[in-house]
Design an enzyme around this catalytic site. Structure first.
Site, PDB file in Angstrom:
ATOM      1  N   LYS A  20      46.637  71.336 126.960  1.00  0.00           N
ATOM      2  CA  LYS A  20      45.519  71.186 126.043  1.00  0.00           C
ATOM      3  C   LYS A  20      44.175  71.208 126.758  1.00  0.00           C
ATOM      4  CE  LYS A  20      47.997  68.735 122.395  1.00  0.00           C
ATOM      5  NZ  LYS A  20      48.091  67.504 121.581  1.00  0.00           N
ATOM      6  N   LYS A 111      57.712  73.628 119.628  1.00  0.00           N
ATOM      7  CA  LYS A 111      58.225  72.343 119.160  1.00  0.00           C
ATOM      8  C   LYS A 111      57.939  72.135 117.676  1.00  0.00           C
ATOM      9  CE  LYS A 111      56.088  68.500 120.212  1.00  0.00           C
ATOM     10  NZ  LYS A 111      55.555  67.304 120.913  1.00  0.00           N
ATOM     11  N   LYS A 114      54.855  67.604 113.056  1.00  0.00           N
ATOM     12  CA  LYS A 114      54.384  67.183 111.734  1.00  0.00           C
ATOM     13  C   LYS A 114      52.938  67.580 111.501  1.00  0.00           C
ATOM     14  CE  LYS A 114      53.055  62.439 113.089  1.00  0.00           C
ATOM     15  NZ  LYS A 114      53.417  62.531 114.511  1.00  0.00           N
TER      16      LYS A 114
END
Length: 246
Positions: A20, A111, A114
């Site tokens: 990131k 992956k 949510k």
């Protein structure tokens, strides 16, 4: 205190942080692993269930705990009039043998998350049977014949078979014996039925709980009191070991 015992290099070394940090991000990206470690250490967790991608967080937590114990605990603490011994518990990661890293239904190399924009990429615990059936029906697959685990050219096959293994508890060998010669059009409904059945007890219990808010409030209150007691003792121990007046 955890933030001063966890080094910048350790935070930067975490896989998620490295990935990131290639983007424009806030300093929260670097403080998050240390804050996560502080939460674990504050409540004296011995075993922390994590996925494979979260293991580095536990390694950082362990490093911080060991560093504080070595620096302030044991005889040093006892000489200052404390109880001695370990200041903080050193947690172990618990990584389940199956499902430690569940992948997206739309991309077997990413992956399942949510926070992904596409709701069809994941199975939510409260999805209805119809939603689950639709998501598996639309799940990405391949053009190979038969089904198999572990083929790097077939990440979606490994992912969907692993989900079936999670839902049923069957071994890889028995799954391949049962489903290895199936087409996707045969396997997907079977997978959906297995996942629906595995989630039914959880969903039923959820419905019971949300229908009884008084019981939920009582559980939350009791849990908060227990957690506060553990956290307060941890803070007292750390302050005492470091020489703060308490």
């Amino acid at each position: 205190r955890s933030s001063s015992e966890g080094g910048e290099g350790q935070a930067e070394g975490e896989e998620e942080t490295r990935q990131k940090s290639q983007e424009s991000v806030s300093t929260g990206l670097f403080t998050y692993p240390v804050l996560m470690a502080a939460d674990i250490l504050l409540y004296r967790a011995d075993l922390v269930p994590v996925g494979e991608d979260q293991k580095q967080h536990i390694e950082l937590t362990r490093d911080i705990a060991v560093r504080i114990n070595d620096k302030y605990g044991g005889r040093k603490w006892k000489k200052r009039g404390g109880r001695g011994g370990r200041v903080l518990s050193v947690p172990e990661p618990y990584i389940p043998p199956v499902g430690a890293r569940v992948m997206s239904l739309q991309d077997g190399t990413s992956k399942m998350s949510k926070s992904a924009e596409n709701d069809g990429s994941r199975i939510n615990l409260l999805d209805t049977p119809k939603q689950i059936e639709t998501k598996f029906k639309r799940a990405k697959t391949d053009l190979f014949e038969g089904l198999e685990f572990g083929n790097p050219e077939r990440p979606e096959a490994t992912n969907l078979l692993s989900l079936y293994q999670l839902a049923t508890g069957y071994s890889k060998e028995s799954i391949i014996q049962e489903c290895g010669s199936m087409r996707w059009s045969e396997f997907k409904p079977k997978l959906a039925d297995a996942v629906i059945a595995s989630l039914e007890p959880l969903q039923s219990r959820y419905t019971e709980l949300v229908d009884d808010p008084a019981y939920l409030d009582a559980i939350l209150k009791e849990g908060a009191e227990k957690a506060s007691e553990v956290a307060d003792q941890t803070v007292r121990d750390v302050k005492d070991a470091m020489g703060f007046l308490i």
